[in-house]
Design an enzyme around this catalytic site. Structure first.
Site, PDB file in Angstrom:
ATOM      1  N   LYS A  32       0.829  -1.232   0.003  1.00 27.79           N
ATOM      2  CA  LYS A  32      -0.110  -0.045   0.039  1.00 27.79           C
ATOM      3  C   LYS A  32       0.960   1.420   0.045  1.00 27.79           C
ATOM      4  O   LYS A  32       2.050   1.244   0.317  1.00 27.79           O
ATOM      5  CB  LYS A  32      -0.855   0.024   1.348  1.00 27.79           C
ATOM      6  CG  LYS A  32      -2.103  -1.069   1.169  1.00 27.79           C
ATOM      7  CD  LYS A  32      -2.859  -1.083   2.472  1.00 27.79           C
ATOM      8  CE  LYS A  32      -3.954  -1.988   2.412  1.00 27.79           C
ATOM      9  NZ  LYS A  32      -5.001  -1.783   3.752  1.00 27.79           N
ATOM     10  N   PHE A  61     -16.076   4.032   6.403  1.00 26.50           N
ATOM     11  CA  PHE A  61     -14.515   4.371   5.983  1.00 26.50           C
ATOM     12  C   PHE A  61     -14.124   4.316   4.363  1.00 26.50           C
ATOM     13  O   PHE A  61     -12.940   4.515   4.027  1.00 26.50           O
ATOM     14  CB  PHE A  61     -13.675   3.516   6.648  1.00 26.50           C
ATOM     15  CG  PHE A  61     -13.849   2.022   6.180  1.00 26.50           C
ATOM     16  CD1 PHE A  61     -13.032   1.423   5.217  1.00 26.50           C
ATOM     17  CD2 PHE A  61     -14.429   0.988   7.249  1.00 26.50           C
ATOM     18  CE1 PHE A  61     -13.333   0.129   4.885  1.00 26.50           C
ATOM     19  CE2 PHE A  61     -14.580  -0.305   6.691  1.00 26.50           C
ATOM     20  CZ  PHE A  61     -14.066  -0.779   5.598  1.00 26.50           C
ATOM     21  N   ARG A  72      -1.422 -14.512   4.534  1.00 26.34           N
ATOM     22  CA  ARG A  72      -2.248 -13.636   5.506  1.00 26.34           C
ATOM     23  C   ARG A  72      -1.500 -13.829   6.891  1.00 26.34           C
ATOM     24  O   ARG A  72      -1.338 -12.960   7.603  1.00 26.34           O
ATOM     25  CB  ARG A  72      -3.761 -14.178   5.726  1.00 26.34           C
ATOM     26  CG  ARG A  72      -4.578 -13.963   4.411  1.00 26.34           C
ATOM     27  CD  ARG A  72      -5.846 -14.071   4.552  1.00 26.34           C
ATOM     28  NE  ARG A  72      -6.719 -13.233   5.468  1.00 26.34           N
ATOM     29  CZ  ARG A  72      -6.949 -11.985   5.324  1.00 26.34           C
ATOM     30  NH1 ARG A  72      -6.390 -11.434   4.338  1.00 26.34           N
ATOM     31  NH2 ARG A  72      -7.594 -11.292   6.282  1.00 26.34           N
ATOM     32  N   THR A  97      -4.784  -7.034  10.911  1.00 26.58           N
ATOM     33  CA  THR A  97      -5.006  -5.719  10.066  1.00 26.58           C
ATOM     34  C   THR A  97      -4.594  -4.484  11.136  1.00 26.58           C
ATOM     35  O   THR A  97      -4.003  -3.776  10.587  1.00 26.58           O
ATOM     36  CB  THR A  97      -6.593  -5.696   9.976  1.00 26.58           C
ATOM     37  OG1 THR A  97      -6.954  -6.855   9.247  1.00 26.58           O
ATOM     38  CG2 THR A  97      -6.838  -4.618   9.325  1.00 26.58           C
ATOM     39  N   ARG A 116       2.812  -6.085   9.201  1.00 25.07           N
ATOM     40  CA  ARG A 116       2.252  -5.147   9.905  1.00 25.07           C
ATOM     41  C   ARG A 116       2.954  -4.704  11.149  1.00 25.07           C
ATOM     42  O   ARG A 116       2.959  -3.570  11.373  1.00 25.07           O
ATOM     43  CB  ARG A 116       0.576  -5.650   9.996  1.00 25.07           C
ATOM     44  CG  ARG A 116       0.133  -5.394   8.548  1.00 25.07           C
ATOM     45  CD  ARG A 116      -1.341  -5.845   8.729  1.00 25.07           C
ATOM     46  NE  ARG A 116      -1.866  -5.643   7.303  1.00 25.07           N
ATOM     47  CZ  ARG A 116      -3.196  -6.361   7.021  1.00 25.07           C
ATOM     48  NH1 ARG A 116      -3.459  -7.269   7.805  1.00 25.07           N
ATOM     49  NH2 ARG A 116      -3.526  -6.145   5.649  1.00 25.07           N
ATOM     50  N   ASN A 163      -1.479   0.369   6.987  1.00 24.12           N
ATOM     51  CA  ASN A 163      -1.085  -1.160   7.388  1.00 24.12           C
ATOM     52  C   ASN A 163      -0.356  -1.837   6.607  1.00 24.12           C
ATOM     53  O   ASN A 163      -0.123  -2.968   6.661  1.00 24.12           O
ATOM     54  CB  ASN A 163      -2.239  -1.943   8.100  1.00 24.12           C
ATOM     55  CG  ASN A 163      -3.291  -2.070   6.989  1.00 24.12           C
ATOM     56  OD1 ASN A 163      -3.007  -2.259   5.858  1.00 24.12           O
ATOM     57  ND2 ASN A 163      -4.442  -2.822   7.491  1.00 24.12           N
ATOM     58  N   HIS A 203      -2.124  -5.465   1.561  1.00 29.20           N
ATOM     59  CA  HIS A 203      -3.462  -6.251   1.606  1.00 29.20           C
ATOM     60  C   HIS A 203      -3.161  -7.356   1.100  1.00 29.20           C
ATOM     61  O   HIS A 203      -2.351  -7.579   0.183  1.00 29.20           O
ATOM     62  CB  HIS A 203      -4.327  -5.324   0.527  1.00 29.20           C
ATOM     63  CG  HIS A 203      -5.591  -6.009   0.001  1.00 29.20           C
ATOM     64  ND1 HIS A 203      -6.747  -5.902   0.776  1.00 29.20           N
ATOM     65  CD2 HIS A 203      -5.622  -6.914  -1.072  1.00 29.20           C
ATOM     66  CE1 HIS A 203      -7.459  -6.692  -0.036  1.00 29.20           C
ATOM     67  NE2 HIS A 203      -6.999  -7.247  -1.001  1.00 29.20           N
TER      68      HIS A 203
END
Length: 140
Positions: free
Chosen positions: A11, A59, A87, A93, A104, A114, A117
């Site tokens: 991100k 959001f 994951r 998250t 993260r 964070n 994704h």
């Protein structure tokens, strides 16, 4: 066990801090292989389309704004149990709840910023991969 593919995105908060290589290394060290990768600067329209599942969430506007604020790295990863493995290496998250050594925990700034994704199921992996890549761009 058969190889599986998943979608992964680095991100804007991470690309701004030049963490692409560090994050990709963590993914590769976890046994995932990058079989497609591209740096993109999402338009608002692309971000709205990609995150359409969240369009009714409070959001959504902030998410679209953030995701279109700087480049992202979109990737297809391949490996044994790639979805679960990705994951696991990403972590929770909320980075405050993420396990030590996860992407993260190490790199995220907040629950909103964070760093990564990843697809949560085979169906979403297929959809998310198709959103960003054609079959000819995925080279296993």
């Amino acid at each position: 066990m058969a190889l599986e593919r998943t979608f992964s995105m680095i991100k804007p908060d991470a690309t701004r801090r030049n963490l692409t290589g560090a994050i990709t290394k963590m993914l590769e060290d976890a046994g995932l292989r990058v079989i497609a990768s591209r740096r993109v600067w999402m338009s608002r329209r692309e971000a709205e389309g990609f995150y359409a599942v969240h369009k009714d969430r409070p959001f959504f506007g902030e998410l679209v704004e953030f995701m279109s604020s700087a480049p992202t790295i979109v990737q297809v990863l391949e490996g044994e149990n790639a979805i679960a493995r990705n994951r696991e290496v990403m972590g929770a998250t909320n980075p405050a709840n993420a396990a030590e050594g996860t992407i993260r925990k190490v790199h995220a700034l907040s629950i909103g910023e964070n760093s990564v994704h990843g697809s949560d199921a085979p169906e979403t992996a297929a959809q998310e991969i198709k959103y960003w890549f054609s079959d000819t761009e995925i080279v296993g």
